[in-house]
Motif scaffolding. Structure first.
Motif, PDB file in Angstrom:
ATOM      1  N   TYR A  57       0.831  -1.198   0.000  1.00  0.00           N
ATOM      2  CA  TYR A  57       0.000   0.000   0.000  1.00  0.00           C
ATOM      3  C   TYR A  57       0.870   1.254   0.000  1.00  0.00           C
ATOM      4  O   TYR A  57       1.767   1.403   0.833  1.00  0.00           O
ATOM      5  N   ALA A  58       0.595   2.157  -0.935  1.00  0.00           N
ATOM      6  CA  ALA A  58       1.256   3.464  -0.982  1.00  0.00           C
ATOM      7  C   ALA A  58       0.198   4.535  -0.729  1.00  0.00           C
ATOM      8  O   ALA A  58      -0.723   4.709  -1.534  1.00  0.00           O
ATOM      9  N   ALA A  59       0.319   5.226   0.393  1.00  0.00           N
ATOM     10  CA  ALA A  59      -0.615   6.299   0.729  1.00  0.00           C
ATOM     11  C   ALA A  59      -0.505   7.436  -0.281  1.00  0.00           C
ATOM     12  O   ALA A  59       0.527   7.604  -0.943  1.00  0.00           O
ATOM     13  N   ALA A  60      -1.554   8.223  -0.385  1.00  0.00           N
ATOM     14  CA  ALA A  60      -1.602   9.328  -1.344  1.00  0.00           C
ATOM     15  C   ALA A  60      -0.408  10.264  -1.202  1.00  0.00           C
ATOM     16  O   ALA A  60       0.096  10.785  -2.197  1.00  0.00           O
ATOM     17  N   ALA A  61       0.083  10.463   0.018  1.00  0.00           N
ATOM     18  CA  ALA A  61       1.224  11.355   0.243  1.00  0.00           C
ATOM     19  C   ALA A  61       2.494  10.856  -0.447  1.00  0.00           C
ATOM     20  O   ALA A  61       3.416  11.632  -0.683  1.00  0.00           O
ATOM     21  N   LEU A  62       2.546   9.567  -0.789  1.00  0.00           N
ATOM     22  CA  LEU A  62       3.712   8.992  -1.464  1.00  0.00           C
ATOM     23  C   LEU A  62       3.593   9.018  -2.981  1.00  0.00           C
ATOM     24  O   LEU A  62       4.528   8.655  -3.687  1.00  0.00           O
ATOM     25  N   VAL A  63       2.442   9.442  -3.480  1.00  0.00           N
ATOM     26  CA  VAL A  63       2.214   9.512  -4.930  1.00  0.00           C
ATOM     27  C   VAL A  63       2.603  10.910  -5.402  1.00  0.00           C
ATOM     28  O   VAL A  63       1.928  11.889  -5.093  1.00  0.00           O
ATOM     29  N   ARG A  64       3.722  10.979  -6.135  1.00  0.00           N
ATOM     30  CA  ARG A  64       4.184  12.281  -6.628  1.00  0.00           C
ATOM     31  C   ARG A  64       3.309  12.782  -7.760  1.00  0.00           C
ATOM     32  O   ARG A  64       2.908  13.931  -7.785  1.00  0.00           O
ATOM     33  N   GLU A  65       3.017  11.878  -8.715  1.00  0.00           N
ATOM     34  CA  GLU A  65       2.227  12.290  -9.884  1.00  0.00           C
ATOM     35  C   GLU A  65       1.580  11.073 -10.532  1.00  0.00           C
ATOM     36  O   GLU A  65       2.161   9.994 -10.563  1.00  0.00           O
ATOM     37  N   ILE A  66       0.388  11.293 -11.028  1.00  0.00           N
ATOM     38  CA  ILE A  66      -0.331  10.282 -11.803  1.00  0.00           C
ATOM     39  C   ILE A  66      -0.348  10.772 -13.247  1.00  0.00           C
ATOM     40  O   ILE A  66      -0.706  11.921 -13.518  1.00  0.00           O
ATOM     41  N   PHE A  67       0.071   9.880 -14.141  1.00  0.00           N
ATOM     42  CA  PHE A  67       0.100  10.197 -15.571  1.00  0.00           C
ATOM     43  C   PHE A  67      -0.833   9.247 -16.316  1.00  0.00           C
ATOM     44  O   PHE A  67      -1.351   8.285 -15.736  1.00  0.00           O
ATOM     45  N   GLU A  68      -1.008   9.492 -17.589  1.00  0.00           N
ATOM     46  CA  GLU A  68      -1.858   8.634 -18.426  1.00  0.00           C
ATOM     47  C   GLU A  68      -1.397   7.174 -18.413  1.00  0.00           C
ATOM     48  O   GLU A  68      -2.207   6.271 -18.412  1.00  0.00           O
ATOM     49  N   ASP A  78      14.180   0.880  -2.858  1.00  0.00           N
ATOM     50  CA  ASP A  78      14.488   0.290  -1.550  1.00  0.00           C
ATOM     51  C   ASP A  78      13.421   0.645  -0.523  1.00  0.00           C
ATOM     52  O   ASP A  78      13.014  -0.197   0.282  1.00  0.00           O
ATOM     53  N   GLU A  79      12.963   1.880  -0.546  1.00  0.00           N
ATOM     54  CA  GLU A  79      11.911   2.300   0.383  1.00  0.00           C
ATOM     55  C   GLU A  79      10.596   1.592   0.059  1.00  0.00           C
ATOM     56  O   GLU A  79       9.828   1.252   0.963  1.00  0.00           O
ATOM     57  N   ALA A  80      10.345   1.343  -1.206  1.00  0.00           N
ATOM     58  CA  ALA A  80       9.116   0.646  -1.613  1.00  0.00           C
ATOM     59  C   ALA A  80       9.079  -0.781  -1.082  1.00  0.00           C
ATOM     60  O   ALA A  80       8.002  -1.317  -0.824  1.00  0.00           O
ATOM     61  N   ASP A  81      10.256  -1.374  -0.882  1.00  0.00           N
ATOM     62  CA  ASP A  81      10.313  -2.723  -0.316  1.00  0.00           C
ATOM     63  C   ASP A  81       9.755  -2.754   1.103  1.00  0.00           C
ATOM     64  O   ASP A  81       9.362  -3.807   1.592  1.00  0.00           O
ATOM     65  N   ARG A  82       9.724  -1.613   1.757  1.00  0.00           N
ATOM     66  CA  ARG A  82       9.235  -1.549   3.140  1.00  0.00           C
ATOM     67  C   ARG A  82       7.812  -1.000   3.268  1.00  0.00           C
ATOM     68  O   ARG A  82       7.346  -0.759   4.387  1.00  0.00           O
ATOM     69  N   LEU A  83       7.139  -0.811   2.136  1.00  0.00           N
ATOM     70  CA  LEU A  83       5.745  -0.354   2.200  1.00  0.00           C
ATOM     71  C   LEU A  83       4.900  -1.399   2.924  1.00  0.00           C
ATOM     72  O   LEU A  83       5.165  -2.604   2.812  1.00  0.00           O
ATOM     73  N   PRO A  84       3.868  -0.960   3.626  1.00  0.00           N
ATOM     74  CA  PRO A  84       3.034  -1.913   4.351  1.00  0.00           C
ATOM     75  C   PRO A  84       2.125  -2.705   3.410  1.00  0.00           C
ATOM     76  O   PRO A  84       1.838  -2.276   2.285  1.00  0.00           O
TER      77      PRO A  84
END
Length: 89
Positions: A57-68, A78-84
């Motif tokens: 799970y990536a909270a909205a605060a971790l989403v920099r930008e949404i593209f097409e 590396d940080e994504a490996d520790r997402l809950p």
């Protein structure tokens, strides 16, 4: 990497590729979490595959930008490996 034009969580589809801030592919969007009627974007569930921990799970605060054609996060691979894990799928 051409991800297209900036887009909205309202148009974000399952299967859209998710990238780290360094451009590494992390997985694909499994689910968008939002309260659409209140226009609140909560975050995304990412399918990282079995080798990288399954669903995360990536909270909205971790989403920099949404593209097409992709989502860019504010964190490294590396940080994504520790997402809950998502609390409910």
């Amino acid at each position: 990497m051409d991800l297209g034009k900036p887009d909205s969580y309202l148009d974000l589809k399952s299967g859209t590729r998710v990238y780290s801030k360094d451009g590494d592919e992390l997985g694909k969007v499994k689910q968008v979490r939002a309260a659409v009627d209140l226009d609140i974007f909560d975050g995304i569930v990412i399918d990282r595959g079995h080798r990288h921990g399954g669903h995360r799970y990536a909270a909205a605060a971790l989403v920099r930008e949404i593209f097409e054609r992709g989502v860019e996060l504010t964190i490294s691979a590396d940080e994504a490996d520790r997402l809950p894990r998502p609390d409910a799928e």
